[in-house]
Design a protein around this motif. Structure first.
Motif, short mmCIF file in Angstrom:
data_model
loop_
_atom_site.label_atom_id
_atom_site.label_comp_id
_atom_site.label_asym_id
_atom_site.label_seq_id
_atom_site.Cartn_x
_atom_site.Cartn_y
_atom_site.Cartn_z
N GLY A 1 0.82 -1.21 0.00
CA GLY A 1 0.00 0.00 0.00
C GLY A 1 0.85 1.25 0.00
N GLY A 2 1.98 1.22 0.73
CA GLY A 2 2.87 2.37 0.75
C GLY A 2 3.50 2.63 -0.60
N ILE A 3 3.89 1.55 -1.28
CA ILE A 3 4.47 1.69 -2.62
C ILE A 3 3.44 2.27 -3.59
N MET A 4 2.21 1.75 -3.49
CA MET A 4 1.17 2.24 -4.38
C MET A 4 0.83 3.69 -4.09
N ALA A 5 0.82 4.08 -2.81
CA ALA A 5 0.57 5.48 -2.47
C ALA A 5 1.64 6.39 -3.06
N LEU A 6 2.90 5.90 -3.04
CA LEU A 6 3.98 6.66 -3.65
C LEU A 6 3.81 6.72 -5.16
N ALA A 7 3.39 5.59 -5.76
CA ALA A 7 3.20 5.54 -7.21
C ALA A 7 2.08 6.48 -7.65
N LEU A 8 1.08 6.69 -6.80
CA LEU A 8 -0.05 7.55 -7.15
C LEU A 8 0.33 9.03 -7.20
N SER A 9 1.52 9.38 -6.70
CA SER A 9 1.95 10.77 -6.81
C SER A 9 2.22 11.15 -8.27
N LEU A 10 2.61 10.16 -9.10
CA LEU A 10 2.84 10.42 -10.53
C LEU A 10 1.55 10.78 -11.24
N PRO A 11 0.46 10.01 -11.07
CA PRO A 11 -0.80 10.42 -11.70
C PRO A 11 -1.28 11.80 -11.27
N ARG A 12 -1.04 12.17 -10.01
CA ARG A 12 -1.46 13.49 -9.56
C ARG A 12 -0.72 14.59 -10.32
N GLY A 13 0.57 14.37 -10.55
CA GLY A 13 1.33 15.34 -11.34
C GLY A 13 0.85 15.41 -12.78
N ILE A 14 0.58 14.24 -13.37
CA ILE A 14 0.07 14.21 -14.75
C ILE A 14 -1.30 14.86 -14.83
N ASP A 15 -2.15 14.62 -13.83
CA ASP A 15 -3.47 15.26 -13.80
C ASP A 15 -3.36 16.77 -13.82
N ARG A 16 -2.38 17.30 -13.09
CA ARG A 16 -2.21 18.76 -13.07
C ARG A 16 -1.79 19.28 -14.44
N ILE A 17 -0.92 18.53 -15.13
CA ILE A 17 -0.50 18.94 -16.48
C ILE A 17 -1.70 18.92 -17.42
N SER A 18 -2.49 17.86 -17.37
CA SER A 18 -3.66 17.75 -18.24
C SER A 18 -4.65 18.88 -17.95
N ARG A 19 -4.78 19.24 -16.68
CA ARG A 19 -5.71 20.32 -16.32
C ARG A 19 -5.27 21.65 -16.92
N VAL A 20 -3.97 21.92 -16.89
CA VAL A 20 -3.46 23.17 -17.47
C VAL A 20 -3.79 23.24 -18.96
N PHE A 21 -3.52 22.15 -19.67
CA PHE A 21 -3.81 22.15 -21.11
C PHE A 21 -5.32 22.14 -21.36
N GLY A 22 -6.09 21.56 -20.45
CA GLY A 22 -7.54 21.61 -20.57
C GLY A 22 -8.06 23.04 -20.45
N ILE A 23 -7.45 23.82 -19.55
CA ILE A 23 -7.83 25.23 -19.41
C ILE A 23 -7.47 26.00 -20.68
N VAL A 24 -6.29 25.71 -21.24
CA VAL A 24 -5.90 26.36 -22.50
C VAL A 24 -6.93 26.04 -23.59
N ALA A 25 -7.33 24.77 -23.68
CA ALA A 25 -8.31 24.37 -24.69
C ALA A 25 -9.64 25.09 -24.47
N THR A 26 -10.03 25.30 -23.21
CA THR A 26 -11.27 26.01 -22.91
C THR A 26 -11.21 27.45 -23.39
N TRP A 27 -10.08 28.12 -23.16
CA TRP A 27 -9.93 29.49 -23.62
C TRP A 27 -9.92 29.56 -25.14
#
Length: 212
Positions: free
Chosen positions: A9-35
Motif C-alpha cells: 500500500g505504501g508503494i502504491m501510495a507513492l506511485a499515485l503521486s505520478l498520476p497526480r502530477g500528470i493530472d495537473r498537467i492535463s488540467r493546465v492544457f484543458g484550461i488552455v483548450a477552454t480558452w
C-alpha cells in the motif's frame, strides 16, 4: 494492518503521486483548450461581421467620409485568411490539447455495449487492459509518425498556400503534442486502475451510464 499501511500500500501510495502530477498537467492544457473555444468564437464572430457587413461599411464610408470603415476593411482584407486559418488552428488545439483532460474526467466518447452492465471491478480491468494494449500503443505510434511531419514543417518554415495565411507548423504540432498528453494521461489512468484493483483506492471519476 490495513492495505494502506502495508508495504504494498505504501508503494502504491507513492506511485499515485505520478498520476497526480500528470493530472495537473492535463488540467493546465484543458484550461488552455477552454480558452481557445472563447477565442475561436470571437474570431468567427469578427469574420462573420466583416463578411456580411462589407456593403454597409462601404456605404457609410461613401456617405460620411470618416475613413474609419475603409481602414477597417483594409486591415481585414489583408488579414482575412490569417483569421480564418486561426479558427481551425484553435479548433485543433481544443481537440488535441483538451483530449487528455476529457479522458481524465471520464467525459470522452465511449461506445457502451457491455461496459455499463458489468461491475466496477470488471470496468477497471477493461480500462487497464484497454490502456495497456490499445491506448498507449496508439499514442506512441501517432507521436512517432507525426513528430517528423511537424519537425520538417518547422525547419522548412512551411507557410500557408493562401496569401497572408499563417505558418503551418503550429497546427502540425498539435497532433504529436496532443497524443503525447493523451499517452501521459493514459499512464496515469493505468496506475489508478492498478491501485483500484490492488488496494482500497477509489477512482475519482466513476462511469455514468448514458441516459438514452
Amino acid at each position: 494492518m490495513s492495505e494502506r499501511d502495508s508495504p504494498a500500500g505504501g508503494i502504491m501510495a507513492l506511485a499515485l503521486s505520478l498520476p497526480r502530477g500528470i493530472d495537473r498537467i492535463s488540467r493546465v492544457f484543458g484550461i488552455v483548450a477552454t480558452w481557445l473555444v472563447l477565442f475561436s468564437s470571437m474570431i468567427s464572430a469578427i469574420n462573420a461581421l466583416f463578411r456580411y457587413s462589407t456593403g454597409a461599411m462601404l456605404w457609410l464610408e461613401r456617405s460620411y467620409g470618416w475613413q474609419v470603415f475603409g481602414w477597417l476593411l483594409g486591415v481585414y482584407g489583408r488579414n482575412s485568411n490569417a483569421l480564418s486559418e486561426a479558427v481551425w488552428y484553435m479548433f485543433a488545439g481544443m481537440v488535441m490539447l483538451g483530449g487528455a483532460w476529457a479522458f481524465k474526467i471520464n467525459e470522452h466518447v465511449r461506445v457502451d455495449l457491455v461496459y455499463g452492465a458489468i461491475s466496477e471491478k470488471a470496468r477497471t480491468w477493461i480500462d487497464l487492459l484497454g490502456g495497456l494494449f490499445f491506448l498507449l500503443p496508439l499514442c506512441v505510434l501517432m507521436v512517432y509518425f507525426t513528430w517528423p511531419w511537424f519537425w520538417q514543417s518547422f525547419m522548412n518554415g512551411e507557410g500557408s498556400l493562401n496569401a497572408g495565411g499563417l505558418v503551418r507548423w503550429p497546427a502540425r504540432l498539435m497532433i504529436p503534442l496532443g497524443f503525447a498528453l493523451l499517452g501521459l494521461q493514459g499512464i496515469a489512468e493505468i496506475i489508478k486502475c492498478i491501485a483500484a484493483l490492488t488496494t482500497d483506492y477509489v477512482r475519482e471519476f466513476a462511469y455514468e451510464k448514458p441516459l438514452q
